[in-house]
Write an enzyme that holds these catalytic residues in place. Structure first.
Site, PDB file in Angstrom:
ATOM      1  N   ASP A 114     -21.447   6.802  11.572  1.00  0.00           N
ATOM      2  CA  ASP A 114     -20.216   7.488  11.963  1.00  0.00           C
ATOM      3  C   ASP A 114     -20.487   8.975  12.155  1.00  0.00           C
ATOM      4  O   ASP A 114     -21.452   9.518  11.613  1.00  0.00           O
ATOM      5  CB  ASP A 114     -19.150   7.328  10.866  1.00  0.00           C
ATOM      6  CG  ASP A 114     -18.729   5.885  10.686  1.00  0.00           C
ATOM      7  OD1 ASP A 114     -18.897   5.093  11.631  1.00  0.00           O
ATOM      8  OD2 ASP A 114     -18.248   5.558   9.585  1.00  0.00           O
TER       9      ASP A 114
HETATM   10  N1  URA Z   1     -20.707   2.235   7.090  1.00  0.00           N
HETATM   11  C1  URA Z   1     -19.752   3.139   7.390  1.00  0.00           C
HETATM   12  O1  URA Z   1     -18.615   2.980   6.989  1.00  0.00           O
HETATM   13  N2  URA Z   1     -20.101   4.216   8.113  1.00  0.00           N
HETATM   14  C2  URA Z   1     -21.359   4.458   8.544  1.00  0.00           C
HETATM   15  O2  URA Z   1     -21.606   5.476   9.203  1.00  0.00           O
HETATM   16  C3  URA Z   1     -22.341   3.516   8.233  1.00  0.00           C
HETATM   17  C4  URA Z   1     -21.995   2.410   7.495  1.00  0.00           C
END
Ligand code: URA
Length: 245
Positions: free
Chosen positions: A105
């Site tokens: 993310d």
């Molecule tokens: N899980 C998440 O919620 N975000 C990420 O960036 C990676 C795994």
């Protein structure tokens, strides 16, 4: 993957850019059996056949990179408005087809792998391969062993049930907690959704490892480096592309 002939040869590690230009002008390099004397001509590094001094070489340019992804950049090949992880790499990696393996993310930090090997990329993400990813999360509220049990049992997340995951609580405070979890899938927002399912918002998320590779402690946020041969081989094993030693 079209590349100038001199760039292609230099990327293969055969010599410096000025050395390879001299070889090309001297008639030492052939493509598809024809001597080429113009270093600026473009060829397809994936399909054209390169020969140096009469000997065919494996002309595939395969590179693998580890990056310490910083917060605030998208894991995407390109974006019209926002900076992406590809913008942190020199443009040559884009031209040789290097792509991130999976995504983090925008606000998540930590290890992100890039590869030009499309098959390896696909295999590492395949749900059947169970490649482990370890995340460190700062959460809101006090985590308890009950949460660890819920993670281990496999959490129901609405559209899917997460596989059993290990949750190690490092610090359980009244306001915030710190924990590590190891998951073997990679669904959208999976870790945040798993913590949300047990009633804890994730305030910060960091990926410490991807398969056999730990984030290099020498890398600062936004830094990257190519994988060593040993790391590449370990990753290929995790992808089921090499036998265990
Ligand atoms: N899980 C998440 O919620 N975000 C990420 O960036 C990676 C795994």
């Amino acid at each position: 993957m079209k590349l100038r002939l001199d760039r292609w040869l230099a990327l293969l590690g055969t010599g410096s850019r000025s050395e390879v230009k001299t070889w090309i002008r001297g008639g030492e390099v052939a493509v598809n059996g024809r001597i080429i004397r113009d270093p600026a001509l473009s060829f397809d590094a994936a399909s054209d056949v390169l020969s140096l001094r009469g000997k065919e070489t494996d002309g595939r340019v395969i590179r693998h990179v580890m990056m310490f992804k910083p917060a605030g950049v998208l894991t995407a090949a390109r974006d019209p408005k926002q900076p992406t992880v590809m913008d942190l790499l020199p443009p040559v990696y884009r031209s040789i087809g290097c792509m991130p393996v999976g995504r983090l993310d925008k606000d998540t930090t930590g290890i992100l792998i890039f590869t030009c090997d499309g098959e390896m990329n696909h295999r590492l993400l395949s749900p059947g391969r169970h490649v482990e990813k370890r995340y460190r999360a700062l959460t809101e509220g006090k985590l308890t062993e009950k949460d660890a049990e819920a993670f281990a049992a496999g959490l129901e997340l609405g559209d899917f049930t997460a596989r059993s995951a290990k949750l190690t609580i490092l610090k359980a405070g009244e306001d915030t907690s710190l924990a590590e979890t190891v998951i073997t899938e990679g669904k959208f927002h999976q870790v945040k959704r798993m913590f949300a399912a047990v009633g804890h918002e994730v305030l910060e998320l960091h990926r410490c490892s991807f398969g056999p590779l730990e984030l290099d402690p020498e890398l600062r946020e936004g830094d990257w480096r190519e994988l060593s041969e040993a790391e590449t081989s370990a990753l290929r094993k995790a992808a089921g592309m090499e036998e265990e030693a």
